[in-house]
Motif scaffolding. Structure first.
Motif, PDB file in Angstrom:
ATOM      1  N   GLN A  55       0.611  -0.910   0.234  1.00  0.00           N
ATOM      2  CA  GLN A  55      -0.010   0.041  -0.036  1.00  0.00           C
ATOM      3  C   GLN A  55       0.960   0.993  -0.259  1.00  0.00           C
ATOM      4  O   GLN A  55       0.846   2.387  -0.916  1.00  0.00           O
ATOM      5  CB  GLN A  55      -1.056  -0.139   1.354  1.00  0.00           C
ATOM      6  N   LYS A  56       1.610   1.192   1.020  1.00  0.00           N
ATOM      7  CA  LYS A  56       2.485   2.091   0.761  1.00  0.00           C
ATOM      8  C   LYS A  56       3.409   2.706   0.010  1.00  0.00           C
ATOM      9  O   LYS A  56       3.638   3.564  -1.286  1.00  0.00           O
ATOM     10  CB  LYS A  56       3.729   2.224   1.844  1.00  0.00           C
ATOM     11  N   ILE A  57       3.850   1.445  -1.549  1.00  0.00           N
ATOM     12  CA  ILE A  57       4.683   1.856  -2.328  1.00  0.00           C
ATOM     13  C   ILE A  57       3.425   2.092  -3.380  1.00  0.00           C
ATOM     14  O   ILE A  57       3.913   3.227  -4.298  1.00  0.00           O
ATOM     15  CB  ILE A  57       5.451   0.021  -2.981  1.00  0.00           C
ATOM     16  N   MET A  58       2.106   1.809  -3.509  1.00  0.00           N
ATOM     17  CA  MET A  58       1.911   2.489  -4.357  1.00  0.00           C
ATOM     18  C   MET A  58       1.483   3.614  -4.248  1.00  0.00           C
ATOM     19  O   MET A  58       1.168   3.945  -5.321  1.00  0.00           O
ATOM     20  CB  MET A  58       0.131   1.387  -4.382  1.00  0.00           C
ATOM     21  N   LEU A  59       1.084   4.162  -2.854  1.00  0.00           N
ATOM     22  CA  LEU A  59       0.695   5.282  -2.593  1.00  0.00           C
ATOM     23  C   LEU A  59       2.403   6.149  -3.550  1.00  0.00           C
ATOM     24  O   LEU A  59       1.780   7.504  -3.660  1.00  0.00           O
ATOM     25  CB  LEU A  59       0.257   5.630  -1.256  1.00  0.00           C
ATOM     26  N   THR A  60       3.676   5.890  -3.001  1.00  0.00           N
ATOM     27  CA  THR A  60       4.140   6.567  -2.858  1.00  0.00           C
ATOM     28  C   THR A  60       4.833   6.686  -4.427  1.00  0.00           C
ATOM     29  O   THR A  60       5.186   8.050  -4.875  1.00  0.00           O
ATOM     30  CB  THR A  60       6.048   6.400  -2.234  1.00  0.00           C
ATOM     31  N   ASN A  61       4.748   5.568  -5.303  1.00  0.00           N
ATOM     32  CA  ASN A  61       5.127   6.048  -6.761  1.00  0.00           C
ATOM     33  C   ASN A  61       4.266   6.168  -7.845  1.00  0.00           C
ATOM     34  O   ASN A  61       3.945   6.452  -8.348  1.00  0.00           O
ATOM     35  CB  ASN A  61       5.637   4.518  -7.147  1.00  0.00           C
ATOM     36  N   ASN A  62       2.597   6.220  -7.142  1.00  0.00           N
ATOM     37  CA  ASN A  62       1.345   6.917  -7.888  1.00  0.00           C
ATOM     38  C   ASN A  62       0.813   5.572  -8.934  1.00  0.00           C
ATOM     39  O   ASN A  62       0.282   5.824  -9.897  1.00  0.00           O
ATOM     40  CB  ASN A  62       1.712   8.321  -8.554  1.00  0.00           C
ATOM     41  N   TYR A  63       1.484   4.178  -8.467  1.00  0.00           N
ATOM     42  CA  TYR A  63       0.971   3.153  -9.262  1.00  0.00           C
ATOM     43  C   TYR A  63      -0.536   3.186  -9.887  1.00  0.00           C
ATOM     44  O   TYR A  63      -1.469   3.473  -8.353  1.00  0.00           O
ATOM     45  CB  TYR A  63       1.347   2.367  -9.265  1.00  0.00           C
ATOM     46  N   PRO A  64      -1.388   2.956 -10.967  1.00  0.00           N
ATOM     47  CA  PRO A  64      -2.500   3.428 -10.704  1.00  0.00           C
ATOM     48  C   PRO A  64      -3.526   1.981 -10.514  1.00  0.00           C
ATOM     49  O   PRO A  64      -2.652   0.420 -11.100  1.00  0.00           O
ATOM     50  CB  PRO A  64      -2.793   3.058 -12.711  1.00  0.00           C
ATOM     51  N   THR A  65      -4.315   1.900  -9.983  1.00  0.00           N
ATOM     52  CA  THR A  65      -4.563   0.680  -9.379  1.00  0.00           C
ATOM     53  C   THR A  65      -5.286  -0.614 -10.384  1.00  0.00           C
ATOM     54  O   THR A  65      -5.689  -1.207 -10.142  1.00  0.00           O
ATOM     55  CB  THR A  65      -5.360   1.004  -7.942  1.00  0.00           C
ATOM     56  N   ASN A  66      -6.280   0.113 -11.262  1.00  0.00           N
ATOM     57  CA  ASN A  66      -6.757   0.311 -11.840  1.00  0.00           C
ATOM     58  C   ASN A  66      -6.772  -0.924 -13.289  1.00  0.00           C
ATOM     59  O   ASN A  66      -7.241  -0.702 -14.284  1.00  0.00           O
ATOM     60  CB  ASN A  66      -8.299   0.999 -12.045  1.00  0.00           C
ATOM     61  N   LYS A  67      -5.221   0.585 -13.710  1.00  0.00           N
ATOM     62  CA  LYS A  67      -4.378  -0.929 -14.827  1.00  0.00           C
ATOM     63  C   LYS A  67      -2.932  -1.073 -14.416  1.00  0.00           C
ATOM     64  O   LYS A  67      -2.345  -0.959 -14.423  1.00  0.00           O
ATOM     65  CB  LYS A  67      -4.237   0.647 -15.754  1.00  0.00           C
ATOM     66  N   PRO A  68      -3.152  -2.559 -13.580  1.00  0.00           N
ATOM     67  CA  PRO A  68      -1.539  -3.120 -13.618  1.00  0.00           C
ATOM     68  C   PRO A  68      -1.594  -3.329 -14.039  1.00  0.00           C
ATOM     69  O   PRO A  68      -2.078  -4.209 -15.772  1.00  0.00           O
ATOM     70  CB  PRO A  68      -2.030  -3.775 -12.144  1.00  0.00           C
ATOM     71  N   SER A  69      -0.095  -3.257 -14.782  1.00  0.00           N
ATOM     72  CA  SER A  69       0.647  -4.044 -16.067  1.00  0.00           C
ATOM     73  C   SER A  69       2.202  -4.350 -15.521  1.00  0.00           C
ATOM     74  O   SER A  69       2.862  -4.328 -14.315  1.00  0.00           O
ATOM     75  CB  SER A  69       1.930  -2.499 -16.796  1.00  0.00           C
ATOM     76  N   ILE A  70       2.830  -5.472 -16.026  1.00  0.00           N
ATOM     77  CA  ILE A  70       4.098  -6.432 -15.996  1.00  0.00           C
ATOM     78  C   ILE A  70       4.813  -6.080 -16.800  1.00  0.00           C
ATOM     79  O   ILE A  70       4.912  -6.122 -17.462  1.00  0.00           O
ATOM     80  CB  ILE A  70       3.684  -7.596 -15.932  1.00  0.00           C
ATOM     81  N   GLY A  71       6.261  -5.286 -16.084  1.00  0.00           N
ATOM     82  CA  GLY A  71       7.145  -4.940 -17.521  1.00  0.00           C
ATOM     83  C   GLY A  71       7.664  -6.092 -17.571  1.00  0.00           C
ATOM     84  O   GLY A  71       8.152  -6.813 -17.035  1.00  0.00           O
ATOM     85  N   GLU A  72       8.481  -5.466 -18.934  1.00  0.00           N
ATOM     86  CA  GLU A  72       9.773  -7.104 -19.088  1.00  0.00           C
ATOM     87  C   GLU A  72      10.640  -6.859 -17.829  1.00  0.00           C
ATOM     88  O   GLU A  72      11.603  -6.221 -17.022  1.00  0.00           O
ATOM     89  CB  GLU A  72      10.390  -6.178 -20.071  1.00  0.00           C
TER      90      GLU A  72
END
Length: 244
Positions: A55-72
């Motif tokens: 939860q802290k990481i998601m908030l700190t980095n402003n990750y979009p919770t509705n569009k998760p993606s997996i990088g290479e």
């Protein structure tokens, strides 16, 4: 700040103010207070801490919770571990590198290692040896470490031999690195433990290397047991037990 913006503390024991407090709290959530294997209470504590961390990481980095993606996945470090093949969803024979003088064996239904048995019909006087062949896939020198089983001094049932570890490289003559793997840990005080211990071996060049093992003692109950090897950009340090 010193660790970087993407480094976060997994806060399991907020009330632990020093290493002794931490060890005492950790012992209370391990099976039979063995200082090593968390029981259901311990796993619950870890799960809750990881959820808070995410939860802290998601908030700190402003990750979009509705569009998760997996990088290479970028190839960087290499860790080959065969200690719990069933947990990892692997077959017991799924060791994807060549080895000689070892046999793959499980000393419990869930704990598996490569046991150093040497060549058939040999003993220590006839240079019992085993080896594994590994590859540094980077185009630069990288750090190499191995993990092997260890116990507290005077363990009641288990004893392993000290073992010489040598590194040979396909592009160099002779042994390039040599250390002794001491299968004794003092990290748990007077507790009787059977744990993995790490040994940092130094840097290996790019390409193929052979790690060669030779026991130095003949009076031990059990064969040297190899758990894992790691090839990393930075020196790998396993914090759970004594390092060298």
């Amino acid at each position: 700040d010193e660790l970087g913006k993407n480094t976060f503390l997994v806060d399991i024991f907020a009330d632990a103010w020093n290493p002794f407090d931490y060890m005492e709290n950790f012992a209370n959530i391990t099976c039979d207070d063995d200082y090593h294997h968390p029981c259901h209470i311990g796993h619950s504590r870890y799960a809750a801490a990881i959820q808070l961390l995410l939860q802290k990481i998601m908030l700190t980095n402003n990750y979009p919770t509705n569009k998760p993606s997996i990088g290479e996945w970028i190839q960087h470090d290499t860790c080959n571990n065969w200690f719990e093949p069933n947990v990892l969803g692997r077959e017991t024979s799924d060791v994807d590198f060549s080895y000689e003088g070892f046999t793959f064996a499980c000393f419990t239904p869930e704990k598996c290692t490569l046991e150093l048995v040497g060549n058939e019909g040999t003993n220590l006087e006839h240079a019992v040896k085993g080896s594994i062949t590994i590859k540094n896939l980077k185009e630069k020198d990288q750090h190499l470490a191995v993990l092997f089983m260890a116990t507290n001094p005077s363990h009641d049932k288990i004893s392993y031999p000290k073992t010489k570890v040598e590194i040979l490289h396909s592009g160099k003559d002779g042994v390039i690195l040599e250390k002794i793997a001491d299968p004794i840990t003092l990290a748990y005080g007077d507790k009787e433990v059977h744990v993995a211990k790490s040994l940092t071996l130094g840097k290996i060049p790019p390409g193929e290397s052979i790690i060669r093992f030779q026991p130095l003692e003949t009076d031990k109950k059990d064969p040297f047991r190899l758990v894992s090897y790691m090839i990393t950009a930075d020196e790998a340090v396993y914090q759970g037990v004594s390092q060298k």
